[in-house]
Write a protein that holds these residues in place. Structure first.
Motif, PDB file in Angstrom:
ATOM      1  N   LYS A   3       0.817  -1.213   0.000  1.00 17.43           N
ATOM      2  CA  LYS A   3       0.000   0.000   0.000  1.00 17.43           C
ATOM      3  C   LYS A   3       0.851   1.263   0.000  1.00 17.43           C
ATOM      4  N   MET A   4       0.278   2.307  -0.583  1.00 17.91           N
ATOM      5  CA  MET A   4       0.797   3.669  -0.484  1.00 17.91           C
ATOM      6  C   MET A   4      -0.187   4.409   0.420  1.00 17.91           C
ATOM      7  N   HIS A   5       0.344   5.260   1.298  1.00 13.76           N
ATOM      8  CA  HIS A   5      -0.491   5.969   2.257  1.00 13.76           C
ATOM      9  C   HIS A   5      -0.238   7.470   2.187  1.00 13.76           C
ATOM     10  N   ILE A   6      -1.262   8.238   2.578  1.00 13.63           N
ATOM     11  CA  ILE A   6      -1.145   9.691   2.686  1.00 13.63           C
ATOM     12  C   ILE A   6      -1.401  10.081   4.140  1.00 13.63           C
ATOM     13  N   GLN A   7      -0.526  10.942   4.624  1.00 18.04           N
ATOM     14  CA  GLN A   7      -0.687  11.509   5.955  1.00 18.04           C
ATOM     15  C   GLN A   7      -0.596  13.029   5.819  1.00 18.04           C
ATOM     16  N   ILE A   8      -1.395  13.754   6.586  1.00 15.67           N
ATOM     17  CA  ILE A   8      -1.394  15.215   6.528  1.00 15.67           C
ATOM     18  C   ILE A   8      -1.087  15.755   7.918  1.00 15.67           C
ATOM     19  N   GLU A   9      -0.158  16.712   7.985  1.00 16.91           N
ATOM     20  CA  GLU A   9       0.131  17.364   9.260  1.00 16.91           C
ATOM     21  C   GLU A   9      -1.042  18.266   9.624  1.00 16.91           C
ATOM     22  N   LYS A  10      -1.449  18.166  10.869  1.00 14.55           N
ATOM     23  CA  LYS A  10      -2.562  18.990  11.354  1.00 14.55           C
ATOM     24  C   LYS A  10      -2.106  20.443  11.464  1.00 14.55           C
ATOM     25  N   ASP A  11      -2.952  21.349  10.962  1.00 14.28           N
ATOM     26  CA  ASP A  11      -2.663  22.787  11.077  1.00 14.28           C
ATOM     27  C   ASP A  11      -3.974  23.567  11.063  1.00 14.28           C
ATOM     28  N   ALA A  12      -3.891  24.869  10.974  1.00 17.64           N
ATOM     29  CA  ALA A  12      -5.072  25.740  11.055  1.00 17.64           C
ATOM     30  C   ALA A  12      -5.987  25.645   9.834  1.00 17.64           C
ATOM     31  N   ASN A  13      -5.518  25.073   8.731  1.00 19.73           N
ATOM     32  CA  ASN A  13      -6.315  24.986   7.506  1.00 19.73           C
ATOM     33  C   ASN A  13      -7.030  23.646   7.354  1.00 19.73           C
ATOM     34  N   GLU A  14      -7.248  22.980   8.431  1.00 17.29           N
ATOM     35  CA  GLU A  14      -7.852  21.653   8.427  1.00 17.29           C
ATOM     36  C   GLU A  14      -9.168  21.600   7.638  1.00 17.29           C
ATOM     37  N   VAL A  15      -9.969  22.657   7.731  1.00 19.82           N
ATOM     38  CA  VAL A  15     -11.276  22.677   7.049  1.00 19.82           C
ATOM     39  C   VAL A  15     -11.103  22.553   5.536  1.00 19.82           C
ATOM     40  N   LYS A  16     -10.087  23.212   4.974  1.00 22.73           N
ATOM     41  CA  LYS A  16      -9.811  23.109   3.528  1.00 22.73           C
ATOM     42  C   LYS A  16      -9.514  21.666   3.147  1.00 22.73           C
ATOM     43  N   LYS A  58      -3.699  12.879  -7.746  1.00 21.46           N
ATOM     44  CA  LYS A  58      -4.625  14.000  -7.907  1.00 21.46           C
ATOM     45  C   LYS A  58      -4.970  14.609  -6.548  1.00 21.46           C
ATOM     46  N   ILE A  59      -5.275  13.756  -5.581  1.00 24.62           N
ATOM     47  CA  ILE A  59      -5.645  14.234  -4.245  1.00 24.62           C
ATOM     48  C   ILE A  59      -4.454  14.915  -3.575  1.00 24.62           C
ATOM     49  N   VAL A  60      -3.267  14.332  -3.707  1.00 28.73           N
ATOM     50  CA  VAL A  60      -2.060  14.942  -3.132  1.00 28.73           C
ATOM     51  C   VAL A  60      -1.845  16.326  -3.730  1.00 28.73           C
ATOM     52  N   LYS A  61      -2.017  16.440  -5.044  1.00 31.04           N
ATOM     53  CA  LYS A  61      -1.837  17.734  -5.723  1.00 31.04           C
ATOM     54  C   LYS A  61      -2.815  18.775  -5.175  1.00 31.04           C
ATOM     55  N   LEU A  62      -4.069  18.396  -5.032  1.00 27.05           N
ATOM     56  CA  LEU A  62      -5.078  19.308  -4.497  1.00 27.05           C
ATOM     57  C   LEU A  62      -4.746  19.738  -3.068  1.00 27.05           C
ATOM     58  N   LYS A  69       0.693  20.084   4.406  1.00 24.27           N
ATOM     59  CA  LYS A  69       1.979  19.389   4.482  1.00 24.27           C
ATOM     60  C   LYS A  69       1.660  17.900   4.409  1.00 24.27           C
ATOM     61  N   VAL A  70       1.862  17.350   3.217  1.00 23.27           N
ATOM     62  CA  VAL A  70       1.486  15.968   2.928  1.00 23.27           C
ATOM     63  C   VAL A  70       2.712  15.074   3.012  1.00 23.27           C
ATOM     64  N   HIS A  71       2.519  13.923   3.637  1.00 25.78           N
ATOM     65  CA  HIS A  71       3.567  12.913   3.698  1.00 25.78           C
ATOM     66  C   HIS A  71       3.039  11.669   2.988  1.00 25.78           C
ATOM     67  N   ILE A  72       3.879  11.109   2.117  1.00 24.53           N
ATOM     68  CA  ILE A  72       3.505   9.919   1.345  1.00 24.53           C
ATOM     69  C   ILE A  72       4.369   8.759   1.831  1.00 24.53           C
ATOM     70  N   TYR A  73       3.736   7.623   2.057  1.00 30.40           N
ATOM     71  CA  TYR A  73       4.444   6.454   2.546  1.00 30.40           C
ATOM     72  C   TYR A  73       4.222   5.270   1.617  1.00 30.40           C
ATOM     73  N   GLU A  74       5.300   4.534   1.405  1.00 35.97           N
ATOM     74  CA  GLU A  74       5.219   3.204   0.782  1.00 35.97           C
ATOM     75  C   GLU A  74       5.336   2.252   1.952  1.00 35.97           C
ATOM     76  N   SER A  80       9.021  10.423  -1.535  1.00 38.90           N
ATOM     77  CA  SER A  80       8.744  11.745  -2.107  1.00 38.90           C
ATOM     78  C   SER A  80       7.632  11.667  -3.154  1.00 38.90           C
ATOM     79  N   ILE A  81       7.143  12.827  -3.528  1.00 41.99           N
ATOM     80  CA  ILE A  81       6.160  12.920  -4.609  1.00 41.99           C
ATOM     81  C   ILE A  81       6.790  12.418  -5.911  1.00 41.99           C
TER      82      ILE A  81
END
Length: 109
Positions: A3-16, A58-62, A69-74, A80-81
């Motif tokens: 699997k490939m995974h996406i993780q996002i750092e929590k910040d003030a723009n969470e709603v976006k 596509k989702i990572v780009k958006l 701040k997106v982190h991608i994991y194998e 990296s992207i």
């Protein structure tokens, strides 16, 4: 299954980020919020499925365009992207090669 995974750092723009993820996945707002708050993987995709990886890209780009701040994991290794791009290109090259081989075999029949 790899699997490939996406993780996002929590910040003030969470709603976006929640809005983007809501529009592009079948996850509920509460599921997304919980994953963000727990610093869990937000999304996971099959490493061997080109269509899934293209959706992931596509989702990572958006998310990146929204300032995430997106982190991608194998599996559990951060990549990296560019790694994701190269993996997708490799899958597409393999698909093109197999189509060419199929075409050649059909011509020989």
């Amino acid at each position: 299954m790899a699997k490939m995974h996406i993780q996002i750092e929590k910040d003030a723009n969470e709603v976006k980020y929640i809005s983007i993820l809501r529009k592009n996945t079948n996850k509920s707002i509460s599921e997304i919020k919980e994953s963000l708050n727990n610093n869990d993987f937000i999304l996971s995709y099959n490493l061997l499925e080109t269509d899934e990886l293209l959706k992931m890209k596509k989702i990572v780009k958006l998310l990146l365009e929204a300032g995430a701040k997106v982190h991608i994991y194998e599996e559990n290794r951060e990549v990296s992207i560019e790694f994701l791009d190269n993996l997708i290109e490799s899958h597409l090259d393999t698909e093109r090669y197999l189509e060419e081989v199929d075409d050649q075999m059909l011509k020989e029949d």
